[in-house]
Design a protein around this motif. Sequence first.
Motif, mmCIF file in Angstrom:
data_model
loop_
_atom_site.group_PDB
_atom_site.id
_atom_site.type_symbol
_atom_site.label_atom_id
_atom_site.label_comp_id
_atom_site.label_asym_id
_atom_site.label_seq_id
_atom_site.Cartn_x
_atom_site.Cartn_y
_atom_site.Cartn_z
ATOM 1 N N SER A 181 -8.854 -2.394 10.220
ATOM 2 C CA SER A 181 -8.411 -3.207 9.088
ATOM 3 C C SER A 181 -7.904 -2.331 7.941
ATOM 4 C CB SER A 181 -9.553 -4.102 8.593
ATOM 5 O OG SER A 181 -10.649 -3.329 8.140
ATOM 6 N N GLY A 182 -8.582 -1.192 7.710
ATOM 7 C CA GLY A 182 -8.152 -0.280 6.662
ATOM 8 C C GLY A 182 -6.779 0.300 6.946
ATOM 9 N N TYR A 183 -6.552 0.691 8.199
ATOM 10 C CA TYR A 183 -5.256 1.245 8.577
ATOM 11 C C TYR A 183 -4.165 0.185 8.564
ATOM 12 C CZ TYR A 183 -6.298 6.100 9.657
ATOM 13 O OH TYR A 183 -6.596 7.433 9.549
ATOM 14 N N ALA A 184 -4.526 -1.065 8.869
ATOM 15 C CA ALA A 184 -3.546 -2.153 8.813
ATOM 16 C C ALA A 184 -3.076 -2.357 7.376
ATOM 17 C CB ALA A 184 -4.161 -3.441 9.364
ATOM 18 N N ILE A 185 -4.011 -2.369 6.441
ATOM 19 C CA ILE A 185 -3.663 -2.536 5.024
ATOM 20 C C ILE A 185 -2.822 -1.357 4.539
ATOM 21 C CG2 ILE A 185 -4.610 -2.614 2.674
ATOM 22 C CD1 ILE A 185 -7.029 -4.102 3.876
ATOM 23 N N ALA A 186 -3.186 -0.151 4.973
ATOM 24 C CA ALA A 186 -2.428 1.042 4.573
ATOM 25 C C ALA A 186 -1.005 0.990 5.122
ATOM 26 C CB ALA A 186 -3.143 2.299 5.074
ATOM 27 N N THR A 187 -0.869 0.538 6.369
ATOM 28 C CA THR A 187 0.459 0.440 6.983
ATOM 29 C C THR A 187 1.342 -0.535 6.214
ATOM 30 O OG1 THR A 187 -0.425 0.938 9.184
ATOM 31 C CG2 THR A 187 1.712 -0.156 9.090
ATOM 32 N N PHE A 188 0.788 -1.677 5.857
ATOM 33 C CA PHE A 188 1.581 -2.659 5.115
ATOM 34 C C PHE A 188 1.853 -2.210 3.683
ATOM 35 C CE2 PHE A 188 0.314 -5.431 8.608
ATOM 36 C CZ PHE A 188 1.521 -6.045 8.878
ATOM 37 N N THR A 189 0.986 -1.367 3.133
ATOM 38 C CA THR A 189 1.270 -0.788 1.823
ATOM 39 C C THR A 189 2.524 0.077 1.903
ATOM 40 O OG1 THR A 189 -1.067 -0.768 1.168
ATOM 41 C CG2 THR A 189 0.412 0.728 -0.013
ATOM 42 N N GLY A 190 2.574 0.922 2.938
ATOM 43 C CA GLY A 190 3.758 1.749 3.143
ATOM 44 C C GLY A 190 5.002 0.914 3.395
ATOM 45 N N ALA A 191 4.829 -0.174 4.159
ATOM 46 C CA ALA A 191 5.960 -1.048 4.460
ATOM 47 C C ALA A 191 6.507 -1.694 3.188
ATOM 48 C CB ALA A 191 5.531 -2.127 5.453
ATOM 49 N N PHE A 192 5.602 -2.119 2.303
ATOM 50 C CA PHE A 192 6.033 -2.744 1.066
ATOM 51 C C PHE A 192 6.694 -1.750 0.117
ATOM 52 C CE2 PHE A 192 3.492 -6.536 2.068
ATOM 53 C CZ PHE A 192 4.367 -7.512 1.620
ATOM 54 N N ARG A 193 6.366 -0.463 0.240
ATOM 55 C CA ARG A 193 7.061 0.534 -0.582
ATOM 56 C C ARG A 193 8.532 0.593 -0.199
ATOM 57 N NH1 ARG A 193 5.538 0.921 -5.006
ATOM 58 N NH2 ARG A 193 6.239 3.057 -5.397
ATOM 59 N N MET A 194 8.820 0.382 1.081
ATOM 60 C CA MET A 194 10.205 0.339 1.530
ATOM 61 C C MET A 194 10.823 -1.027 1.237
ATOM 62 S SD MET A 194 10.265 2.544 5.059
ATOM 63 C CE MET A 194 9.005 1.552 5.851
ATOM 64 N N TYR A 195 10.026 -2.068 1.413
ATOM 65 C CA TYR A 195 10.500 -3.426 1.125
ATOM 66 C C TYR A 195 10.947 -3.547 -0.327
ATOM 67 C CZ TYR A 195 10.349 -8.502 0.404
ATOM 68 O OH TYR A 195 10.662 -9.791 0.070
ATOM 69 N N ASN A 196 10.220 -2.908 -1.218
ATOM 70 C CA ASN A 196 10.564 -2.929 -2.642
ATOM 71 C C ASN A 196 11.610 -1.887 -3.010
ATOM 72 O OD1 ASN A 196 8.827 -5.060 -3.375
ATOM 73 N ND2 ASN A 196 7.073 -3.683 -3.441
ATOM 74 N N ASN A 197 12.161 -1.218 -1.981
ATOM 75 C CA ASN A 197 13.242 -0.248 -2.169
ATOM 76 C C ASN A 197 12.830 0.929 -3.046
ATOM 77 O OD1 ASN A 197 15.901 0.445 -1.410
ATOM 78 N ND2 ASN A 197 16.727 -0.242 -3.372
ATOM 79 N N ARG A 198 11.557 1.317 -2.943
ATOM 80 C CA ARG A 198 11.044 2.420 -3.746
ATOM 81 C C ARG A 198 10.932 3.717 -2.948
ATOM 82 N NH1 ARG A 198 11.362 2.950 -8.657
ATOM 83 N NH2 ARG A 198 9.268 3.810 -9.016
ATOM 84 N N HIS A 199 10.920 3.606 -1.611
ATOM 85 C CA HIS A 199 10.757 4.798 -0.792
ATOM 86 C C HIS A 199 11.547 4.716 0.508
ATOM 87 C CE1 HIS A 199 7.781 7.136 -2.982
ATOM 88 N NE2 HIS A 199 7.114 6.020 -3.241
ATOM 89 N N TRP A 200 11.887 5.903 1.012
ATOM 90 C CA TRP A 200 12.523 6.039 2.313
ATOM 91 C C TRP A 200 11.441 6.079 3.395
ATOM 92 C CZ3 TRP A 200 17.595 5.582 1.527
ATOM 93 C CH2 TRP A 200 18.150 6.087 0.344
ATOM 94 N N LEU A 201 11.860 5.909 4.630
ATOM 95 C CA LEU A 201 10.947 5.990 5.771
ATOM 96 C C LEU A 201 10.214 7.327 5.783
ATOM 97 C CD1 LEU A 201 9.782 5.267 8.566
ATOM 98 C CD2 LEU A 201 11.935 6.056 9.570
ATOM 99 N N THR A 202 10.952 8.418 5.539
ATOM 100 C CA THR A 202 10.348 9.750 5.567
ATOM 101 C C THR A 202 9.305 9.932 4.474
ATOM 102 O OG1 THR A 202 12.367 10.441 4.391
ATOM 103 C CG2 THR A 202 12.202 11.015 6.721
ATOM 104 N N ASP A 203 9.513 9.296 3.325
ATOM 105 C CA ASP A 203 8.527 9.356 2.240
ATOM 106 C C ASP A 203 7.218 8.716 2.680
ATOM 107 O OD1 ASP A 203 10.690 10.275 0.748
ATOM 108 O OD2 ASP A 203 11.050 8.341 -0.207
#
Length: 258
Positions: A181-203
């Motif tokens: 569950s912790g890793y799932a939340i972390a993964t979606f946090t990273g996904a939302f950083r891209m969704y919000n156009n704040r980070h690249w995949l590599t970031d």
Amino acid sequence: MSFIKFIFIFWLLISSSLCAQTLDTIKSPDTLSVTKKVQELKFNPKQLIIPGALIGFGLIGINSDQIKDFNSEISEEVVEHIDKQITIDDFTQYVPAVSVYALGAFGVKGKNNFKDKSIILATSFLIMTVTVTGLKSITKVERPDGTSNNSFPSGHTATAFMGAEFLYQEYKDVSIWYGVSGYAIATFTGAFRMYNNRHWLTDVAAGAGIGILSAKAGYWLFPTVNKLFASKSNPNRKSAFIPYYDGKQVGFGYVSSF
């Protein structure tokens, strides 16, 4: 590659890390017993594979035209389907780490007591912060939205994955699902950083690797760091790190009782 496919592949990569760690724990002769638990995570070169691969991918991507094009394709596809930005990632980055203390408050015992896990978290947070801040100032990668040149690596993602690994290590002997569950939340946090156009995949990839590795380092260094807080003159002295968030910044306070 669609954004949804990327999330699925990224989650499979992280899940494989959890599975590998779980199998290692089961097969290892040093597996924790019910009556006696070790407080530190012992170093194993295998533990470097997943975070090392994620960080390596991020670093290579800084100067790789092919990966830069891949970054741009994902960013363009995400932006194309965005109706409005959702800043939930500003909060979800802290959920895995906070969950460790929440579970403890509800009586679910983890590997370490409050003081020890606070020292481990503070050490991990310090390592992560220094690494992320240093790389941001050195690489100066422009954000996808063009607002600044501190995109690499993603600090939100690093914080989330540090917390996820921390949650996993503290509660993997209670249930593997806490870590999942912790890793799932972390993964979606990273996904939302891209969704919000704040980070690249590599970031995001590099941030995930740094977060995982920082948490592991917190456990590796625990025996050494713990000695700094031991008091021979007053055995009843108690001290602890307390995390805080004031709406803009995250940090830790140190409290000691005599």
